[in-house]
Write an enzyme that holds these catalytic residues in place. Sequence first.
Site, PDB file in Angstrom:
ATOM      1  CE  LYS A 229      13.251   7.197   2.828  1.00 43.00           C
ATOM      2  NZ  LYS A 229      13.209   6.234   3.938  1.00 43.00           N
ATOM      3  N   PRO A 230      16.661   3.746   2.110  1.00 46.31           N
ATOM      4  CG  PRO A 230      17.875   2.372   3.574  1.00 46.31           C
ATOM      5  CD  PRO A 230      17.957   3.666   2.824  1.00 46.31           C
ATOM      6  CB  ALA A 231      11.617   1.207   4.390  1.00 47.67           C
ATOM      7  N   GLY A 283       6.665   2.431  -3.464  1.00 48.82           N
ATOM      8  CA  GLY A 283       5.938   2.645  -2.217  1.00 48.82           C
ATOM      9  C   GLY A 283       4.485   2.952  -2.515  1.00 48.82           C
ATOM     10  CD  GLU A 305       7.535  -0.452 -10.696  1.00 49.34           C
ATOM     11  OE1 GLU A 305       6.427  -0.983 -10.502  1.00 49.34           O
ATOM     12  OE2 GLU A 305       8.113  -0.492 -11.790  1.00 49.34           O
ATOM     13  CB  CYS A 339       3.074  -3.859  -4.709  1.00 46.13           C
ATOM     14  SG  CYS A 339       4.378  -4.738  -5.578  1.00 46.13           S
ATOM     15  CD  GLU A 436      -1.408  -1.673  -1.776  1.00 47.03           C
ATOM     16  OE1 GLU A 436      -1.210  -0.507  -1.411  1.00 47.03           O
ATOM     17  OE2 GLU A 436      -0.599  -2.292  -2.477  1.00 47.03           O
TER      18      GLU A 436
HETATM   19  P1  NAP Z   1       5.343   4.417   1.792  1.00 41.30           P
HETATM   20  O1  NAP Z   1       4.787   4.832   3.082  1.00 41.30           O
HETATM   21  O2  NAP Z   1       4.970   5.189   0.593  1.00 41.30           O
HETATM   22  O3  NAP Z   1       6.929   4.400   1.998  1.00 41.30           O
HETATM   23  C1  NAP Z   1       7.804   4.007   0.986  1.00 41.30           C
HETATM   24  C2  NAP Z   1       9.121   4.731   1.156  1.00 41.30           C
HETATM   25  O4  NAP Z   1       8.901   6.134   1.014  1.00 41.30           O
HETATM   26  C3  NAP Z   1       9.754   4.557   2.530  1.00 41.30           C
HETATM   27  O5  NAP Z   1      11.150   4.537   2.386  1.00 41.30           O
HETATM   28  C4  NAP Z   1       9.299   5.813   3.253  1.00 41.30           C
HETATM   29  O6  NAP Z   1      10.129   6.179   4.321  1.00 41.30           O
HETATM   30  C5  NAP Z   1       9.395   6.815   2.149  1.00 41.30           C
HETATM   31  N1  NAP Z   1       8.599   8.022   2.325  1.00 41.30           N
HETATM   32  C6  NAP Z   1       7.387   8.156   2.877  1.00 41.30           C
HETATM   33  N2  NAP Z   1       6.966   9.453   2.765  1.00 41.30           N
HETATM   34  C7  NAP Z   1       7.946  10.121   2.127  1.00 41.30           C
HETATM   35  C8  NAP Z   1       8.121  11.474   1.706  1.00 41.30           C
HETATM   36  N3  NAP Z   1       7.180  12.395   1.907  1.00 41.30           N
HETATM   37  N4  NAP Z   1       9.260  11.798   1.077  1.00 41.30           N
HETATM   38  C9  NAP Z   1      10.215  10.886   0.845  1.00 41.30           C
HETATM   39  N5  NAP Z   1      10.114   9.598   1.220  1.00 41.30           N
HETATM   40  C10 NAP Z   1       8.986   9.217   1.844  1.00 41.30           C
HETATM   41  O7  NAP Z   1       4.978   2.910   1.463  1.00 41.30           O
HETATM   42  P2  NAP Z   1       5.164   1.645   2.420  1.00 41.30           P
HETATM   43  O8  NAP Z   1       4.024   1.533   3.338  1.00 41.30           O
HETATM   44  O9  NAP Z   1       6.515   1.651   3.017  1.00 41.30           O
HETATM   45  O10 NAP Z   1       5.148   0.475   1.343  1.00 41.30           O
HETATM   46  C11 NAP Z   1       3.981  -0.180   0.970  1.00 41.30           C
HETATM   47  C12 NAP Z   1       3.457   0.377  -0.334  1.00 41.30           C
HETATM   48  O11 NAP Z   1       4.434   0.143  -1.349  1.00 41.30           O
HETATM   49  C13 NAP Z   1       2.215  -0.323  -0.809  1.00 41.30           C
HETATM   50  O12 NAP Z   1       1.301   0.600  -1.321  1.00 41.30           O
HETATM   51  C14 NAP Z   1       2.728  -1.243  -1.910  1.00 41.30           C
HETATM   52  O13 NAP Z   1       1.746  -1.598  -2.845  1.00 41.30           O
HETATM   53  C15 NAP Z   1       3.796  -0.417  -2.490  1.00 41.30           C
HETATM   54  N6  NAP Z   1       4.752  -1.251  -3.223  1.00 41.30           N
HETATM   55  C16 NAP Z   1       4.741  -1.177  -4.591  1.00 41.30           C
HETATM   56  C17 NAP Z   1       5.597  -1.986  -5.316  1.00 41.30           C
HETATM   57  C18 NAP Z   1       5.605  -1.938  -6.814  1.00 41.30           C
HETATM   58  O14 NAP Z   1       6.547  -2.477  -7.403  1.00 41.30           O
HETATM   59  N7  NAP Z   1       4.629  -1.332  -7.462  1.00 41.30           N
HETATM   60  C19 NAP Z   1       6.457  -2.863  -4.653  1.00 41.30           C
HETATM   61  C20 NAP Z   1       6.435  -2.915  -3.256  1.00 41.30           C
HETATM   62  C21 NAP Z   1       5.572  -2.088  -2.558  1.00 41.30           C
HETATM   63  P3  NAP Z   1       9.809   5.620   5.808  1.00 41.30           P
HETATM   64  O15 NAP Z   1      10.104   4.186   5.772  1.00 41.30           O
HETATM   65  O16 NAP Z   1      10.724   6.388   6.678  1.00 41.30           O
HETATM   66  O17 NAP Z   1       8.366   5.900   6.062  1.00 41.30           O
END
Ligand code: NAP
Length: 537
Positions: A229-231, A283, A305, A339, A436
């Site tokens: 499931k991509p963003a 995420g 991650e 991240c 962050e």
């Molecule tokens: P996010 O809001 O947690 O979303 C990530 C993914 O999860 C998206 O595909 C999102 O879908 C989905 N999602 C959100 N709520 C969900 C739920 N309740 N059930 C299932 N899926 C759900 O994070 P983001 O804002 O997109 O990404 C930024 C974050 O990612 C930052 O905190 C960053 O540090 C972290 N990150 C970490 C790494 C690492 O390797 N550690 C790498 C890159 C990013 P939708 O798109 O539809 O909302």
Amino acid sequence: MYELRGALPGVASLIFEKLFQGSSNDGQPKGCQQQPSAYWSLNMNDITNLKLADSGLLKTQAYVNGEWCDADDGATFDVTNPATGEVIATVPDMGATETRRAIEAADAAWPAWRAKTAKERAAILRKLYFLLMDNQEDLAQLLTAECGKPIFEGRGEIAYGASFIEWFGEEAKRAYGDVVPAPFNDRRIVVDKQPIGVCVAITPWNFPIAMVTRKVGPALAAGCPIILKPAEDTPLSALALVELANRAGVPAGVFSVITTSNGPRVGAEMTSNPIVRKLSFTGSTATGKILMRQCADTVKKLSLELGGNAPFIVFDDADIDAAVKGAIASKYRNTGQTCVCVNRFLVQDGVYDQFAEKLVAAVKAMKIGAGAQEGNDQGPLINTAGLSKVEDHIQDALSKGAVTATGGKRHALGGTYYEPTVLTGITTDMKIAREETFGPVSALFRFKTEAEAVAMANDTEFGLAAYFYTRDAARVWRVGAALEYGIVGINEGIISTEVAPFGGVKESGLGREGSRYGIEDYLEIKYMCMGGLNASE
Ligand code: NAP
């Protein structure tokens, strides 16, 4: 020749050299007329026409069990270009039923996929690697259109993302087991590695290809099927990837992509379905915790991650020019939306003013504009929620005594463009110290002693990436050991590569991606005890 710039180590020097060669600082991309009050004051003609050499890579349907399909109820959602606000494509808005169908198809496809030899799976992954690199330019254009990063970073991400497919294809052949010396003469102890089973992956928008291939590569290599499931913001790169996987010979059902605007709906099915044996998520920490709780009932294996709060420590004995170069590469890549982006600059008293001055000069030289236009260093933020968070952190810091050294406001280009910013006088009571920011904002703290810097760096629930600059060899080992982080950059601001283990400690996650460790998360260890092997006749 493949274009390897961007995510690879050379990016730091490329950006730095470009900045210090004195590119103009009018804050406008070439060909734009400044209209400060307009929401999108860009020359749209330059950037809105997505021209792909292979138009077959722009997919507007999801991919389930080897077929391109729509949502059962026909629902769709728009994918927009953050550089212009325009709709690029419309894709299916799927839910639990389609997700369940993809999981069941993966389960059916699993026996044949795991029965292939590692060499056969590696051959398919190698083909996929070459297809990704052969289509690097198209994929970079697509990626930049949906996530907004500068095109040179987009090309770099395609090469970086493809490197995980190449690497894990090679690692498939090295998923060795063990023969353990048995404590009894009539037994043999054999340890085997087997594919864990049906995997699911949920990925963020900030690396629409690389965060996907870090999961799909090891899953396929290990002999597991996977549903992605991509963003919501960036499904097009994932759909292009699955199209190329199909061309490379990945069988139906082994790799499906579900597009949705409702992550929780699809996530609930992925985490509750008993067929699924593993979830890999990249995420935010908040979402990671929800998914971890949801996986508890069926005890799924997890790779998480999650978010970070990266410190970047500059000691008095550092090479300041090298530190500024590393700072620019780490902080402003992808508009500060990675991240491993620096969130807190901790600068020792003796070099604080010098570092701040040089960093501000470098930041002022950055060129802001649409990612699709060559020559820009920073594009827009992904969406208005991202913009609001940056503004909130800056307002909070200023209200508590921080000072704006440069930037500090929305960019004249409008939309979600934000000026690259440097704030000095940051203190630990400010939001920016604890959360962050995910934007182009450098926050400079001052410290006096090494012990104080290490304590400040570790004073967070996160533990993904940390950086420090020093020329003292003893300090390199002392501080390197003391930092509670999964990844430490020492005199280096770019630390991502497929050959090294990437992942965090504390609330930054579980497991590692990339490297020889990355495939382990998709394998189960099976111990077989063979008895009755009498030593004498
Ligand atoms: P996010 O809001 O947690 O979303 C990530 C993914 O999860 C998206 O595909 C999102 O879908 C989905 N999602 C959100 N709520 C969900 C739920 N309740 N059930 C299932 N899926 C759900 O994070 P983001 O804002 O997109 O990404 C930024 C974050 O990612 C930052 O905190 C960053 O540090 C972290 N990150 C970490 C790494 C690492 O390797 N550690 C790498 C890159 C990013 P939708 O798109 O539809 O909302």
